[in-house]
Design a protein around this motif. Sequence first.
Motif, PDB file in Angstrom:
ATOM      1  N   ALA A   1      16.900 -12.046 -40.825  1.00 28.74           N
ATOM      2  CA  ALA A   1      18.227 -11.641 -40.367  1.00 28.74           C
ATOM      3  C   ALA A   1      19.143 -11.324 -41.554  1.00 28.74           C
ATOM      4  N   SER A   2      19.023 -12.098 -42.626  1.00 26.91           N
ATOM      5  CA  SER A   2      19.844 -11.852 -43.816  1.00 26.91           C
ATOM      6  C   SER A   2      19.529 -10.497 -44.430  1.00 26.91           C
ATOM      7  N   PHE A   3      18.246 -10.169 -44.525  1.00 29.42           N
ATOM      8  CA  PHE A   3      17.860  -8.869 -45.077  1.00 29.42           C
ATOM      9  C   PHE A   3      18.299  -7.735 -44.170  1.00 29.42           C
ATOM     10  N   LEU A   4      18.218  -7.947 -42.865  1.00 29.05           N
ATOM     11  CA  LEU A   4      18.665  -6.912 -41.932  1.00 29.05           C
ATOM     12  C   LEU A   4      20.145  -6.618 -42.133  1.00 29.05           C
ATOM     13  N   ILE A   5      20.956  -7.661 -42.277  1.00 29.54           N
ATOM     14  CA  ILE A   5      22.388  -7.474 -42.520  1.00 29.54           C
ATOM     15  C   ILE A   5      22.628  -6.778 -43.857  1.00 29.54           C
ATOM     16  N   LEU A   6      21.861  -7.199 -44.886  1.00 30.16           N
ATOM     17  CA  LEU A   6      22.016  -6.603 -46.215  1.00 30.16           C
ATOM     18  C   LEU A   6      21.676  -5.118 -46.199  1.00 30.16           C
ATOM     19  N   PHE A   7      20.560  -4.755 -45.602  1.00 31.55           N
ATOM     20  CA  PHE A   7      20.154  -3.349 -45.570  1.00 31.55           C
ATOM     21  C   PHE A   7      21.131  -2.510 -44.745  1.00 31.55           C
ATOM     22  N   THR A   8      21.672  -3.095 -43.690  1.00 34.11           N
ATOM     23  CA  THR A   8      22.649  -2.380 -42.878  1.00 34.11           C
ATOM     24  C   THR A   8      23.925  -2.120 -43.669  1.00 34.11           C
ATOM     25  N   MET A   9      24.378  -3.133 -44.430  1.00 39.38           N
ATOM     26  CA  MET A   9      25.580  -2.983 -45.240  1.00 39.38           C
ATOM     27  C   MET A   9      25.390  -1.938 -46.344  1.00 39.38           C
ATOM     28  N   LEU A  10      24.181  -1.921 -46.958  1.00 33.51           N
ATOM     29  CA  LEU A  10      23.924  -0.993 -48.059  1.00 33.51           C
ATOM     30  C   LEU A  10      23.515   0.393 -47.573  1.00 33.51           C
ATOM     31  N   GLY A  11      23.291   0.517 -46.282  1.00 30.56           N
ATOM     32  CA  GLY A  11      22.900   1.814 -45.744  1.00 30.56           C
ATOM     33  C   GLY A  11      21.452   2.173 -46.004  1.00 30.56           C
ATOM     34  N   ILE A  12      20.601   1.176 -46.247  1.00 35.43           N
ATOM     35  CA  ILE A  12      19.174   1.426 -46.491  1.00 35.43           C
ATOM     36  C   ILE A  12      18.468   1.577 -45.150  1.00 35.43           C
ATOM     37  N   LYS A  13      17.767   2.674 -44.991  1.00 33.11           N
ATOM     38  CA  LYS A  13      17.052   2.935 -43.747  1.00 33.11           C
ATOM     39  C   LYS A  13      15.884   1.976 -43.601  1.00 33.11           C
ATOM     40  N   LEU A  14      15.756   1.394 -42.411  1.00 35.64           N
ATOM     41  CA  LEU A  14      14.673   0.454 -42.169  1.00 35.64           C
ATOM     42  C   LEU A  14      13.350   1.200 -42.102  1.00 35.64           C
ATOM     43  N   GLY A  15      12.388   0.708 -42.870  1.00 31.05           N
ATOM     44  CA  GLY A  15      11.080   1.352 -42.932  1.00 31.05           C
ATOM     45  C   GLY A  15      10.267   0.773 -44.069  1.00 31.05           C
ATOM     46  N   PHE A  16       9.555   1.640 -44.772  1.00 31.34           N
ATOM     47  CA  PHE A  16       8.667   1.181 -45.853  1.00 31.34           C
ATOM     48  C   PHE A  16       9.436   0.428 -46.935  1.00 31.34           C
ATOM     49  N   ALA A  17      10.550   1.002 -47.390  1.00 31.15           N
ATOM     50  CA  ALA A  17      11.308   0.400 -48.493  1.00 31.15           C
ATOM     51  C   ALA A  17      11.871  -0.965 -48.105  1.00 31.15           C
ATOM     52  N   SER A  18      12.427  -1.084 -46.917  1.00 30.86           N
ATOM     53  CA  SER A  18      13.030  -2.354 -46.499  1.00 30.86           C
ATOM     54  C   SER A  18      11.974  -3.444 -46.353  1.00 30.86           C
ATOM     55  N   VAL A  19      10.814  -3.092 -45.799  1.00 26.21           N
ATOM     56  CA  VAL A  19       9.731  -4.073 -45.659  1.00 26.21           C
ATOM     57  C   VAL A  19       9.211  -4.484 -47.027  1.00 26.21           C
ATOM     58  N   LEU A  20       9.043  -3.524 -47.925  1.00 28.68           N
ATOM     59  CA  LEU A  20       8.528  -3.822 -49.264  1.00 28.68           C
ATOM     60  C   LEU A  20       9.474  -4.755 -50.014  1.00 28.68           C
ATOM     61  N   ILE A  21      10.773  -4.459 -50.001  1.00 35.13           N
ATOM     62  CA  ILE A  21      11.749  -5.300 -50.700  1.00 35.13           C
ATOM     63  C   ILE A  21      11.754  -6.708 -50.129  1.00 35.13           C
ATOM     64  N   SER A  22      11.694  -6.825 -48.813  1.00 40.10           N
ATOM     65  CA  SER A  22      11.703  -8.140 -48.176  1.00 40.10           C
ATOM     66  C   SER A  22      10.470  -8.953 -48.545  1.00 40.10           C
ATOM     67  N   HIS A  23       9.305  -8.312 -48.546  1.00 38.92           N
ATOM     68  CA  HIS A  23       8.068  -9.026 -48.889  1.00 38.92           C
ATOM     69  C   HIS A  23       8.064  -9.459 -50.352  1.00 38.92           C
ATOM     70  N   ILE A  24       8.619  -8.624 -51.216  1.00 41.71           N
ATOM     71  CA  ILE A  24       8.720  -9.018 -52.627  1.00 41.71           C
ATOM     72  C   ILE A  24       9.621 -10.236 -52.756  1.00 41.71           C
TER      73      ILE A  24
END
Length: 276
Positions: free
Chosen positions: A115-138
Motif C-alpha cells: 500500500a505504501s508503494f502504491l501511494i508513492l507511485f501514485t504521488m510520483l506519477g509512475i505508471k503501474l507496471g514493470f517498473a513499479s513491480v521491479l522497484i518494489s521487489h528491489i
Amino acid sequence: MRTGFKASNIYLWLVFVILYAPILYLAYYSFNSGETMHGFDGFTWHWYREVFADTRLLIILLNTIVIALFSSAISTILGVIGAIAIHRLRKLQNQNALLSLNNVLIVSPDVIIGASFLILFTMLGIKLGFASVLISHIAFSVPIVVIMVLPKLKEMSPTLLDAARDLGATEWDVLAKVMLPFIKSGIFAGFFMALTYSLDDFAVTFFVTGNGFTTLSVEIYSRARQGVSLSINALSTLIFLFTLILVVGYYMISRRGQQANAGRKGRAADWKVPNE
C-alpha cells in the motif's frame, strides 16, 4: 531423556506434515484426469500440457522470471554495499540503529509495504507496471541480502584486511580480491533468497501491478477466484518445485562456504608457530 527425544521427533514430524500435506495434496490432484479434487479418476499429464500450451501464461511466467532475476541482482549489489557500510561503522550504536531500520522492512506486513508503494507511485506519477513491480521487489529484497551478508563480514578477521594493505593492496584490491571472495557464500545466499522471495511474492505485487503486466502469483489468485481448475494445481506444483530447487541450491552454497571457512581456519592453525 530418550522419551523426550522421541516426543520432540513426533512434534517435528507433525509440523512438517501440517506444512507439506496441503502441497502434496495439491500436487497429487494435478495428475488427476477428472475435473475436480473430490476423487482421483486416473493419471494424466493433461493439466501440465494445458499450462505449457497457454501462451498468455508463458508470457506471465517470463515476466515473473525477468522481474525476479533483475530485482535479485540489483538488490544483491545494493545489499552488499549496505552490509559493508554498516560493518565499517565504528560505533556499535550506529550499527544497531541501521540494522533496526533494515529489519523493520523485513518484519513489516507485506500489505503495508504494498500500500505504501502504491501511494508513492501514485504521488510520483509512475505508471503501474514493470517498473513499479521491479522497484518494489528491489526494496523488500535489499534487507534480506544485508541480513545474509553481514554475518559473513563479521566472521572476517580485520587483520586479514590490514595484512593486504600492508602488502601494498589498494582499497579496490582489498574489496575485490580479499573481502568479496571471503563473503561470496553470503552473497550467493542473499541472491537466492531474494530470488525466492521475488518469485513467491503476492501481496506487494498485487498492489503495484497494473493493466497489461502481471506475475504468476497474481495470475494464480485471479484464476482461483474464477473457479478451481486443476491447471492451477499443475502450475502451483511447478512453482513449488522450482522454489525447492532454489532453496536446495542456497543450502548447498551455504554448506560449501562453511566447509571452505573451516578449511581456511584449519590451515591457519597449522601455520601457527607454537609458543616456546
